[in-house]
Motif scaffolding. Structure first.
Motif: not given
Length: 190
Positions: A71-93
């Motif tokens: 957190a703490g960025g300004r504007g679109d941080v999609s290319n600068s502030h993402v630390l990691w991504k997963l392909t697993k998740g949950s739709n509800v909980s």
């Protein structure tokens, strides 16, 4: 989901709002847009975000997925502030952050996940046995353990640590539909 008021340096807060395909951040004092980030999750976001020390953790979408954003960025941080991504998740909980790990359950598969909060690497991915059925309730943390309640009322207790173990499995006293997380009152789950 329920938006998150995230403490920031200097006593300020960011209001974190996950929506379909994006995570948005606003100044809660005046509504000013602070930053936004593409999630790569092509569905709505039911799970609420969690945060720790300036990092926002989100999971969601029917296709699954998750990410950690500084957190703490300004504007679109999609290319600068993402630390990691997963392909697993949950739709509800929603997930839980605890002692450097993010814990969550897949809503349909009865699979529990533990992810290293710094790297996004999997610590475990384990199917509950006996079968849990669907899990819509968010897990709760109490006494160093995680409690997962399935829609059919089964409760699974696992330690809040990066190695999988089922400490207890409780069957419901009555049949019904359980979608909400329990509350802790002393040594009781309500």
């Amino acid at each position: 989901n329920t938006p998150l008021l995230m403490p920031m340096p200097g006593g300020k807060h960011d209001l974190i709002v996950p929506i379909m395909g994006k995570i948005l951040s606003f100044n809660p004092d005046n509504g000013e847009s602070l930053w936004k980030c593409d999630t790569g999750i092509a569905w709505y976001m039911c799970p609420s975000p969690v945060a720790h020390e300036g990092i926002v953790y989100c999971i969601g979408g029917r296709s699954g997925g998750g990410l950690a954003i500084r957190a703490g960025g300004r504007g679109d941080v999609s290319n600068s502030h993402v630390l990691w991504k997963l392909t697993k998740g949950s739709n509800v909980s929603s997930p839980i952050y605890y002692e450097g790990h993010v814990y969550f359950a897949h809503e349909n598969l009865g699979v529990l996940y533990c992810v290293d909060a710094k790297s996004g690497s999997s610590k475990y991915e384990e199917r509950l046995s006996p079968s849990s059925g669907q899990i819509y309730a968010s897990p709760i943390l109490a006494g160093g353990n995680l409690y997962y309640v399935s829609r059919n009322g089964h409760t699974f207790v696992v330690p809040a640590k990066p190695s999988f173990e089922i400490l207890a499995h409780n069957e419901p006293l009555e049949r019904g539909m359980f979608n909400a997380s329990p509350a802790v009152a002393g040594k009781r789950l309500l």
